[in-house]
Design a protein around this motif. Structure first.
Motif, mmCIF file in Angstrom:
data_model
loop_
_atom_site.group_PDB
_atom_site.id
_atom_site.type_symbol
_atom_site.label_atom_id
_atom_site.label_comp_id
_atom_site.label_asym_id
_atom_site.label_seq_id
_atom_site.Cartn_x
_atom_site.Cartn_y
_atom_site.Cartn_z
ATOM 1 N N GLY A 196 0.785 -1.227 0.000
ATOM 2 C CA GLY A 196 0.000 0.000 0.000
ATOM 3 C C GLY A 196 0.817 1.277 0.000
ATOM 4 N N GLU A 197 2.106 1.158 -0.228
ATOM 5 C CA GLU A 197 2.951 2.357 -0.249
ATOM 6 C C GLU A 197 2.921 3.007 -1.641
ATOM 7 O OE1 GLU A 197 3.948 3.679 2.273
ATOM 8 O OE2 GLU A 197 4.595 2.232 3.767
ATOM 9 N N PRO A 198 3.119 4.341 -1.643
ATOM 10 C CA PRO A 198 3.481 5.228 -0.530
ATOM 11 C C PRO A 198 2.293 5.846 0.211
ATOM 12 C CG PRO A 198 3.616 6.429 -2.578
ATOM 13 C CD PRO A 198 3.241 5.022 -2.959
ATOM 14 N N LEU A 199 1.065 5.490 -0.164
ATOM 15 C CA LEU A 199 -0.094 6.109 0.499
ATOM 16 C C LEU A 199 -0.166 5.743 1.974
ATOM 17 C CD1 LEU A 199 -3.067 5.997 -2.022
ATOM 18 C CD2 LEU A 199 -1.486 7.857 -1.515
ATOM 19 N N ARG A 200 0.244 4.518 2.309
ATOM 20 C CA ARG A 200 0.194 4.112 3.713
ATOM 21 C C ARG A 200 1.031 5.053 4.575
ATOM 22 N NH1 ARG A 200 1.190 -2.056 5.213
ATOM 23 N NH2 ARG A 200 -0.903 -2.119 4.329
ATOM 24 N N THR A 201 2.237 5.352 4.135
ATOM 25 C CA THR A 201 3.091 6.270 4.900
ATOM 26 C C THR A 201 2.559 7.691 4.851
ATOM 27 O OG1 THR A 201 5.068 4.912 4.621
ATOM 28 C CG2 THR A 201 5.412 7.255 5.020
ATOM 29 N N LEU A 202 2.127 8.153 3.679
ATOM 30 C CA LEU A 202 1.566 9.508 3.582
ATOM 31 C C LEU A 202 0.419 9.707 4.564
ATOM 32 C CD1 LEU A 202 1.312 10.509 -0.191
ATOM 33 C CD2 LEU A 202 2.512 11.747 1.615
ATOM 34 N N ALA A 203 -0.394 8.689 4.728
ATOM 35 C CA ALA A 203 -1.560 8.803 5.610
ATOM 36 C C ALA A 203 -1.180 8.995 7.070
ATOM 37 C CB ALA A 203 -2.450 7.576 5.462
ATOM 38 N N THR A 204 0.060 8.673 7.439
ATOM 39 C CA THR A 204 0.469 8.837 8.834
ATOM 40 C C THR A 204 0.797 10.276 9.186
ATOM 41 O OG1 THR A 204 2.822 8.407 8.404
ATOM 42 C CG2 THR A 204 1.403 6.495 8.853
ATOM 43 N N TYR A 205 1.013 11.123 8.155
ATOM 44 C CA TYR A 205 1.401 12.509 8.476
ATOM 45 C C TYR A 205 0.871 13.557 7.504
ATOM 46 C CZ TYR A 205 5.109 12.361 4.882
ATOM 47 O OH TYR A 205 5.809 12.273 3.698
ATOM 48 N N ARG A 206 0.111 13.134 6.473
ATOM 49 C CA ARG A 206 -0.424 14.096 5.504
ATOM 50 C C ARG A 206 -1.926 13.891 5.329
ATOM 51 N NH1 ARG A 206 2.316 18.384 3.819
ATOM 52 N NH2 ARG A 206 1.419 18.205 1.740
ATOM 53 N N ARG A 207 -2.618 13.484 6.358
ATOM 54 C CA ARG A 207 -4.052 13.226 6.295
ATOM 55 C C ARG A 207 -4.816 14.260 7.113
ATOM 56 N NH1 ARG A 207 -7.643 8.989 5.487
ATOM 57 N NH2 ARG A 207 -6.027 7.423 5.195
ATOM 58 N N ASP A 208 -5.991 14.648 6.583
ATOM 59 C CA ASP A 208 -6.958 15.367 7.398
ATOM 60 C C ASP A 208 -8.321 14.727 7.159
ATOM 61 O OD1 ASP A 208 -8.047 16.362 5.037
ATOM 62 O OD2 ASP A 208 -7.251 18.378 5.302
ATOM 63 N N ALA A 209 -9.378 15.396 7.592
ATOM 64 C CA ALA A 209 -10.709 14.793 7.495
ATOM 65 C C ALA A 209 -11.157 14.575 6.050
ATOM 66 C CB ALA A 209 -11.725 15.680 8.215
ATOM 67 N N GLU A 210 -10.536 15.288 5.104
ATOM 68 C CA GLU A 210 -10.955 15.211 3.707
ATOM 69 C C GLU A 210 -10.152 14.211 2.890
ATOM 70 O OE1 GLU A 210 -13.615 16.849 2.649
ATOM 71 O OE2 GLU A 210 -13.867 17.681 4.655
ATOM 72 N N GLY A 211 -8.970 13.818 3.358
ATOM 73 C CA GLY A 211 -8.182 12.881 2.572
ATOM 74 C C GLY A 211 -6.703 12.944 2.888
ATOM 75 N N VAL A 212 -5.903 12.333 2.010
ATOM 76 C CA VAL A 212 -4.445 12.310 2.118
ATOM 77 C C VAL A 212 -3.896 13.202 1.011
ATOM 78 C CG1 VAL A 212 -2.379 10.868 1.990
ATOM 79 C CG2 VAL A 212 -4.466 9.977 3.055
ATOM 80 N N TYR A 213 -2.983 14.112 1.371
ATOM 81 C CA TYR A 213 -2.571 15.160 0.444
ATOM 82 C C TYR A 213 -1.086 15.081 0.114
ATOM 83 C CZ TYR A 213 -7.125 17.148 1.346
ATOM 84 O OH TYR A 213 -8.478 17.328 1.434
ATOM 85 N N PHE A 214 -0.788 15.351 -1.174
ATOM 86 C CA PHE A 214 0.603 15.442 -1.614
ATOM 87 C C PHE A 214 0.626 16.235 -2.914
ATOM 88 C CE2 PHE A 214 4.575 13.770 -3.497
ATOM 89 C CZ PHE A 214 5.438 13.986 -2.431
ATOM 90 N N GLY A 215 1.288 17.381 -2.907
ATOM 91 C CA GLY A 215 1.326 18.256 -4.076
ATOM 92 C C GLY A 215 0.285 19.355 -3.981
#
Length: 268
Positions: free
Chosen positions: A228-247
């Motif tokens: 599930g990477e890299p979303l699994r790691t992103l979700a640990t520190y780039r998530r809010d109530a609306e989703g996982v963010y990058f860019g």
């Protein structure tokens, strides 16, 4: 110093992209970017690698304003002419937007059907049929082609490097399908930029990019990462109530030319 370190164009939504050294920016973003789309033949609903991972293996090249070229392993390349703007119109949908756009014809559909094992059509969006960008983030008159919601996506190289270090293996920038890559900033510095200039063009940062499952797919093979990477790691520190963010999504405020190596100036 901040500099534009890479440019990417994706002529057909969700097909493989191309790295560029120089490109024009027009009213819809990078010239030729996401002006074509594959849709389900029956419903007109857009298709992506989420449903059809093999789309990652199909290469699209925007040859000029009149011509697209498609190629894939084991398949003869196909040249597709841009259809006339007001003929062979087909109703299609991209998320909540519905629009009428010209169909690229039976030859393109047959070529894609063989590769994707799906009854689909290829469509093109001329500038006069482009979608209005969500006015919660944009001005009336801001337009986008077949991109999910905004004309341009920017990612900082340091942000990808930081994510790769957290995941513990190298990550291709193409997993995230940006148009502009900037180097020389701290990780995630782009989150705080409001306006910037590259060459003679100003850009407005309008919204963080919420990520779907596509970054978990190898950008060349379409194979999904079992962990599930890299979303699994992103979700640990780039998530809010609306989703996982990058860019960060951008809207251009003008037209002109971009070239790799250009300095990037922050205006706000």
């Amino acid at each position: 110093m901040l500099r534009l370190s890479a440019l990417y164009r994706f002529p057909v939504k969700s097909l493989a992209g191309e790295a560029l050294q120089r490109v024009e920016v027009d009213a819809l973003g990078l010239a030729g970017d996401r002006r074509w789309m594959v849709v389900d033949a029956a419903s007109g609903r857009f298709l992506t690698q989420r449903q059809l991972p093999r789309m990652a293996q199909i290469c699209a090249r925007w040859l000029d304003e009149r011509t697209l070229q498609l190629s894939a392993p084991g398949q003869a390349a196909l040249t597709v002419p841009v259809p006339l703007a007001d003929q062979a119109l087909r109703g299609v949908s991209v998320w909540s937007d519905s629009l009428q756009v010209p169909d690229a014809g039976d030859a393109a559909a047959r070529w894609l059907n063989v590769l994707l094992d799906r009854d689909c059509r290829l469509v093109h969006v001329p500038a006069q049929r482009a979608r209005q960008v969500d006015t919660a983030y944009a001005q009336v008159g801001d337009k986008v082609g077949f991109a999910d919601g905004f004309p341009l996506l920017l990612i900082g190289q340091a942000s990808l490097d930081d994510l790769a270090a957290r995941v513990g293996r190298p990550l291709e920038m193409l997993r995230f399908r940006p148009n502009l890559v900037v180097e020389g900033a701290l990780p995630y510095a782009e989150d705080g930029w409001r306006r910037l200039r590259i060459g003679d063009i100003e850009f407005e940062r309008v919204k963080p990019c919420s990520r779907c499952a596509i970054p978990t797919l190898d950008p060349h093979s379409g194979e999904r990462a079992e962990d599930g990477e890299p979303l699994r790691t992103l979700a640990t520190y780039r998530r809010d109530a609306e989703g996982v963010y990058f860019g960060q999504n951008l809207i251009q405020r003008g037209t002109g030319v971009l070239e790799v190596g250009m300095p990037v100036t922050l205006l706000d």
